[in-house]
Design an enzyme around this catalytic site. Sequence first.
Site, PDB file in Angstrom:
ATOM      1  N   VAL A  43       0.723  -1.227   0.140  1.00 53.60           N
ATOM      2  CA  VAL A  43      -0.048  -0.016  -0.020  1.00 53.60           C
ATOM      3  C   VAL A  43       0.775   1.350  -0.051  1.00 53.60           C
ATOM      4  CG1 VAL A  43      -1.754   1.468   1.538  1.00 53.60           C
ATOM      5  CG2 VAL A  43      -2.093  -0.996   1.171  1.00 53.60           C
ATOM      6  N   LYS A  95      -7.363 -11.905   7.507  1.00 56.71           N
ATOM      7  CA  LYS A  95      -7.342 -11.205   8.714  1.00 56.71           C
ATOM      8  C   LYS A  95      -8.338 -10.083   8.778  1.00 56.71           C
ATOM      9  CE  LYS A  95      -4.351  -7.303   7.270  1.00 56.71           C
ATOM     10  NZ  LYS A  95      -5.371  -6.043   7.552  1.00 56.71           N
ATOM     11  N   CYS A 152      -5.524  -9.416   3.299  1.00 52.96           N
ATOM     12  CA  CYS A 152      -6.564  -8.742   3.855  1.00 52.96           C
ATOM     13  C   CYS A 152      -7.795  -9.499   4.091  1.00 52.96           C
ATOM     14  CB  CYS A 152      -6.965  -7.574   2.515  1.00 52.96           C
ATOM     15  SG  CYS A 152      -5.709  -6.441   2.320  1.00 52.96           S
TER      16      CYS A 152
HETATM   17  N1  LIG Z   1      -2.099  -5.406   0.401  1.00 51.24           N
HETATM   18  C1  LIG Z   1      -3.306  -4.964  -0.073  1.00 51.24           C
HETATM   19  O1  LIG Z   1      -3.718  -5.285  -0.748  1.00 51.24           O
HETATM   20  C2  LIG Z   1      -3.947  -3.896   0.887  1.00 51.24           C
HETATM   21  C3  LIG Z   1      -5.217  -3.166   0.348  1.00 51.24           C
HETATM   22  C4  LIG Z   1      -5.568  -2.328   1.242  1.00 51.24           C
HETATM   23  C5  LIG Z   1      -5.480  -1.989   2.443  1.00 51.24           C
HETATM   24  N2  LIG Z   1      -4.345  -2.688   3.015  1.00 51.24           N
HETATM   25  C6  LIG Z   1      -3.899  -2.606   4.268  1.00 51.24           C
HETATM   26  O2  LIG Z   1      -3.046  -1.647   4.423  1.00 51.24           O
HETATM   27  C7  LIG Z   1      -2.111  -1.795   5.357  1.00 51.24           C
HETATM   28  C8  LIG Z   1      -0.604  -2.226   4.928  1.00 51.24           C
HETATM   29  O3  LIG Z   1      -0.747  -3.350   3.931  1.00 51.24           O
HETATM   30  P1  LIG Z   1       0.411  -3.595   3.096  1.00 51.24           P
HETATM   31  O4  LIG Z   1       0.062  -5.067   2.430  1.00 51.24           O
HETATM   32  O5  LIG Z   1       1.045  -2.601   2.294  1.00 51.24           O
HETATM   33  O6  LIG Z   1       1.587  -4.349   4.103  1.00 51.24           O
HETATM   34  P2  LIG Z   1       3.229  -4.681   3.840  1.00 51.24           P
HETATM   35  O7  LIG Z   1       3.407  -5.630   5.033  1.00 51.24           O
HETATM   36  O8  LIG Z   1       3.260  -4.664   2.359  1.00 51.24           O
HETATM   37  O9  LIG Z   1       3.824  -3.074   4.449  1.00 51.24           O
HETATM   38  C9  LIG Z   1       3.852  -2.908   5.729  1.00 51.24           C
HETATM   39  C10 LIG Z   1       5.267  -2.117   5.869  1.00 51.24           C
HETATM   40  O10 LIG Z   1       5.348  -1.366   7.038  1.00 51.24           O
HETATM   41  C11 LIG Z   1       6.480  -1.336   7.411  1.00 51.24           C
HETATM   42  N3  LIG Z   1       6.562  -0.723   8.807  1.00 51.24           N
HETATM   43  C12 LIG Z   1       6.407  -1.787  10.097  1.00 51.24           C
HETATM   44  N4  LIG Z   1       6.464  -0.871  11.028  1.00 51.24           N
HETATM   45  C13 LIG Z   1       6.533   0.384  10.616  1.00 51.24           C
HETATM   46  C14 LIG Z   1       6.866   1.551  11.697  1.00 51.24           C
HETATM   47  N5  LIG Z   1       6.792   1.461  12.695  1.00 51.24           N
HETATM   48  N6  LIG Z   1       7.367   2.797  10.839  1.00 51.24           N
HETATM   49  C15 LIG Z   1       7.522   2.427   9.403  1.00 51.24           C
HETATM   50  N7  LIG Z   1       7.213   1.310   8.795  1.00 51.24           N
HETATM   51  C16 LIG Z   1       6.735   0.322   9.316  1.00 51.24           C
HETATM   52  C17 LIG Z   1       7.090  -2.615   7.247  1.00 51.24           C
HETATM   53  O11 LIG Z   1       8.496  -2.828   7.451  1.00 51.24           O
HETATM   54  C18 LIG Z   1       6.452  -3.051   5.862  1.00 51.24           C
HETATM   55  O12 LIG Z   1       7.427  -2.447   4.871  1.00 51.24           O
HETATM   56  C19 LIG Z   1      -2.687  -3.021   6.282  1.00 51.24           C
HETATM   57  O13 LIG Z   1      -3.506  -2.514   7.355  1.00 51.24           O
HETATM   58  C20 LIG Z   1      -3.482  -3.716   5.022  1.00 51.24           C
HETATM   59  O14 LIG Z   1      -4.731  -4.434   5.735  1.00 51.24           O
HETATM   60  C21 LIG Z   1      -3.792  -3.672   2.313  1.00 51.24           C
END
Ligand SMILES: NC(=O)c1ccc[n+]([C@@H]2O[C@H](COP(=O)([O-])OP(=O)(O)OC[C@H]3O[C@@H](n4cnc5c(N)ncnc54)[C@H](O)[C@@H]3O)[C@@H](O)[C@H]2O)c1
Length: 442
Positions: free
Chosen positions: A11, A269, A266
């Site tokens: 994201v 969870k 997504c």
């Molecule tokens: N992946 C999807 O398709 C999607 C779609 C819509 C919403 N979301 C939501 O968006 C959020 C992120 O999902 P994602 O798939 O991008 O996750 P991801 O695991 O790909 O990325 C999360 C990133 O956050 C970083 N991180 C962790 N703690 C941190 C901190 N304190 N400061 C800075 N960076 C930090 C991690 O190192 C990682 O790179 C989640 O809540 C998810 O539910 C995801």
Amino acid sequence: MKLTIFGSGYVGLVTGACMAEMGNHVVCYDIDDDKIARLNKGEIPIYEPGLEAYIERNEEAGRLEFTTDAKKAVDHGLFQFISVGTPPDEDGSADLQHVLAVARSIGEHMDDYRIVVDKSTVPVGTADKVKAEILGALKKRGKSLEFDVVSNPEFLKEGDAIGDFMKPDRIIVGTDNPRTTELLKSLYEPFNRNHDRVISMDIRSAELTKYAANAMLATKISFMNELANLAERFGADIEHVRHGIGSDPRIGYQFIYPGAGYGGSCFPKDVQALAKSAAVSGYDAALLNAVEDVNLRQKRRVFEKIQAHYEGKLEGKTIALWGLSFKPRTDDMRAAPSRVIMESLWEAGAKVRAYDPEAMDEAARIYPDQDGLELCDTAHDALEGSDALVVITEWQEFRSPDFAELKKRLKDAVVFDGRNLYEPETVENIGIQYYAIGRGRT
Ligand SMILES: NC(=O)c1ccc[n+]([C@@H]2O[C@H](COP(=O)([O-])OP(=O)(O)OC[C@H]3O[C@@H](n4cnc5c(N)ncnc54)[C@H](O)[C@@H]3O)[C@@H](O)[C@H]2O)c1
């Protein structure tokens, strides 16, 4: 405008790249030093179609930067986006530690007004916790500074994330302050040229909207999987049923594909987290719990079919597996049905020869010492020396295989199709035994 994005995952990177593409100056921050070092070397740590070109172009133009310096990140953006992970805790609730760590960091470093925009999927009430965390950090510094917290959940889907972000169906903005709504509207203005996609509401409703969307989609999938299981018992074909009901505009064709269960980072969870929030509030979310239960059961269906075919004797068998990612056009294997199938096969004493167009590195990372897993260079290689084939992700390159060739290479000429990609007659006419999902008595 100046934006900071906390969390450079699926994201965060897409948000950062697309916001920069519209001319904004974006700083992406992550606590993962290795990830930021790779990004600074021009390596993209995830597979997402089109993302690399966006990042390259905007980095070159000086509109997109990557850092592990929290102070620099907080100093940079008027908008501070939170897009860190919210993985499931042991009890299924959303683990907010990363979100709150970012909030603390913002409170520790801010020196001016900031708009904190929560893009992570978080339970209702999280904005209040984010506010409290920032206030606590400011208090420790003896500072009193103005800030707003906004809920702006993300609806992109992996595999098509750039398109979804650039042309969103809707932009949900949850605020408790009309001024912030206007600022968010002007930030999203370039994405709204065709028509206004911003839907503004209060913060709690915005937080719930994201869970509602994912829970609804997951419900459609579990519903169809339940019907597919019934079709098998009744000797009906779920694909005919799918056409029959999809033609009703009130139902529609989208998200009614039966299969091996939903996975990804997504749906599993989010359904669990919403059910958990419901339980904490004293409400038994019977439907959500059933959606989750049906899905867990469905993820084992393909394995059960393999087991039944071999009458429980899987010791020493080798199964070719096409598809590792939880869906096509991504390398993401979080909660992927392929994992349940492979792990069940290993437990039963079988080996797996797997191929996926994009998720091979991810599979090697998840299963570094698994003797039962051979990662193969091509789909055909995976068949070599295998007894049977399992198709688990509907990548385009699996849609139209050479069945005669397939029959030649497999020892047992049997295909288990977890995505209903093929016509049973076509496969069976070649002399291959074919098991699909919900298609008659298979
Ligand atoms: N992946 C999807 O398709 C999607 C779609 C819509 C919403 N979301 C939501 O968006 C959020 C992120 O999902 P994602 O798939 O991008 O996750 P991801 O695991 O790909 O990325 C999360 C990133 O956050 C970083 N991180 C962790 N703690 C941190 C901190 N304190 N400061 C800075 N960076 C930090 C991690 O190192 C990682 O790179 C989640 O809540 C998810 O539910 C995801």
